[in-house]
Scaffold this motif. Sequence first.
Motif, mmCIF file in Angstrom:
data_model
loop_
_atom_site.group_PDB
_atom_site.id
_atom_site.type_symbol
_atom_site.label_atom_id
_atom_site.label_comp_id
_atom_site.label_asym_id
_atom_site.label_seq_id
_atom_site.Cartn_x
_atom_site.Cartn_y
_atom_site.Cartn_z
ATOM 1 N N ARG A 181 0.825 -1.206 0.000
ATOM 2 C CA ARG A 181 0.000 0.000 0.000
ATOM 3 C C ARG A 181 0.859 1.256 0.000
ATOM 4 O O ARG A 181 1.852 1.326 0.719
ATOM 5 N N TRP A 183 -0.520 4.388 0.855
ATOM 6 C CA TRP A 183 -1.027 5.457 1.718
ATOM 7 C C TRP A 183 -0.946 5.190 3.211
ATOM 8 O O TRP A 183 -1.289 6.073 4.004
ATOM 9 N N ASP A 184 -0.531 4.010 3.611
ATOM 10 C CA ASP A 184 -0.578 3.696 5.044
ATOM 11 C C ASP A 184 0.195 4.695 5.893
ATOM 12 O O ASP A 184 1.333 5.063 5.571
ATOM 13 N N LEU A 186 -0.287 7.884 6.617
ATOM 14 C CA LEU A 186 -0.068 9.247 6.116
ATOM 15 C C LEU A 186 -1.257 10.160 6.403
ATOM 16 O O LEU A 186 -1.525 11.112 5.660
ATOM 17 N N GLU A 187 -1.962 9.895 7.473
ATOM 18 C CA GLU A 187 -3.130 10.710 7.839
ATOM 19 C C GLU A 187 -2.797 12.203 7.823
ATOM 20 O O GLU A 187 -1.780 12.626 8.379
ATOM 21 N N GLY A 188 -3.662 12.973 7.182
ATOM 22 C CA GLY A 188 -3.513 14.430 7.186
ATOM 23 C C GLY A 188 -2.519 14.970 6.179
ATOM 24 O O GLY A 188 -2.242 16.177 6.160
ATOM 25 N N GLU A 190 -2.885 15.824 3.288
ATOM 26 C CA GLU A 190 -3.470 16.906 2.487
ATOM 27 C C GLU A 190 -3.223 18.281 3.086
ATOM 28 O O GLU A 190 -3.339 19.297 2.395
ATOM 29 N N ASP B 14 -7.257 7.412 0.594
ATOM 30 C CA ASP B 14 -6.734 6.147 1.102
ATOM 31 C C ASP B 14 -7.835 5.134 1.411
ATOM 32 O O ASP B 14 -7.583 4.132 2.074
ATOM 33 N N PRO B 173 -10.002 14.140 -1.838
ATOM 34 C CA PRO B 173 -8.534 14.186 -1.706
ATOM 35 C C PRO B 173 -8.063 14.510 -0.297
ATOM 36 O O PRO B 173 -7.435 15.532 -0.050
ATOM 37 N N LEU B 175 -6.470 12.236 3.326
ATOM 38 C CA LEU B 175 -5.976 10.944 3.814
ATOM 39 C C LEU B 175 -6.407 10.780 5.265
ATOM 40 O O LEU B 175 -5.911 11.465 6.158
ATOM 41 N N LEU B 176 -7.356 9.885 5.484
ATOM 42 C CA LEU B 176 -7.873 9.691 6.848
ATOM 43 C C LEU B 176 -6.956 8.812 7.693
ATOM 44 O O LEU B 176 -6.941 8.914 8.914
ATOM 45 N N GLY B 177 -6.256 7.889 7.057
ATOM 46 C CA GLY B 177 -5.279 7.089 7.792
ATOM 47 C C GLY B 177 -5.860 5.939 8.591
ATOM 48 O O GLY B 177 -5.177 4.954 8.855
#
Lengths: 214, 214
Positions: A181, A183-184, A186-188, A190, B14, B173, B175-177
């Motif tokens: 994956r 995106w793992d 990477l919260e926030g 944006e 994500d 767009p 990323l909540l994570g």
Amino acid sequence: MSLTRVQFFSISLDGFGTGEGQTLEAPFGHAGERLHEWMFATRQWRGPDQPGGSGGVDDLFVKQHDQGIGAEIMGANKFGPRGWHEDPEWKGWWGPNPPFHTPTFILTHHAHPPIEMEGGTTFHFIDATPAEALKTAREAAGGKDVRIGGGATVIRDFLAAGLIDHMHIVVVPILLGRGVRLWDGLEGLENDYQIEAISSPSGVTHVTFTRTGA
Amino acid sequence: MSLTRVQFFSISLDGFGTGEGQTLEAPFGHAGERLHEWMFATRQWRGPDQPGGSGGVDDLFVKQHDQGIGAEIMGANKFGPRGWHEDPEWKGWWGPNPPFHTPTFILTHHAHPPIEMEGGTTFHFIDATPAEALKTAREAAGGKDVRIGGGATVIRDFLAAGLIDHMHIVVVPILLGRGVRLWDGLEGLENDYQIEAISSPSGVTHVTFTRTGA
């Protein structure tokens, strides 16, 4: 100013940058070539001596590949299948003239002498953190930009370290279900980037991330 | 012909359909309202008596919400926060006149008498497999389509059971994570659908899945 860039890194709709089960015959595992068919169909990829090929937004992005790039950093799994460092003949997946044409730094725990290829590509093997690798690559890039070439784990590590200035991700409308994956963790993300998305008639969606002022 | 449809179900880049930590105050957990801001900004959502609002592709999709729909199926977590079945006063998140205006079936292991609301919505509580629930909802839909309203787990279960004819997913767009993933366990879904993607200037990308002949 030398930027750190990710260029047309392709992921599935469910976020996998590569499939499961990488081997010599299947560099992207069970994903096969499905993440990159959009790219193979462009004029730029096919080359000026080939008829046909799409000349739209997909092609515009692929045309950026070499523009302003002075070095690349890639992960060990992009350079070769598991165990490549034990094969003295292994020189990457790309044949005698790899499509990098710059110093190219492979992140690996295995020491290895540099390999000089045709066309300006030299492979260097370094055991370094993202920040250290970037410093080394930037010095080699002669003022030009540094490409973070992948795979997913390497891009994720550079993002987590806050080292990416511009990133272009291509979302391909397939569901791989398993693999690595992007995106793992990477919260926030944006919050640090201006993000744009543009869909192509080919079915893929190009998503660009441009870092905003800190 | 009565179809089974998913309408503008929003997910993060994500792949999360909702965040972590759903409560009475935060139906989408730490995602807050960020998955749905694109929708709130449309003319259709704001209503004809309000000035402004976007009238483009986002609005066109939102305008489809009630068109041809005769019943909805939703998961228990869409109906209320954990423990709602122990509160005799709980009638969903949506006030006295919920935006469904049809029979609405909530999948739950807790038996509960139906709740008749204003505006044509009646909540029914059923303990059923996706196929059984669809049969029940289709009978109630009077020949019209059945909306699978979410959340992510319910949509995934209906997809896995091969019961969705048309699906519209909105990729936002951010990323909540963490949270509930839509795409888990759906490898190869693209083989059963024609998939189109269209990006909106709002930043979201609409991805539509139309089932191809088996």
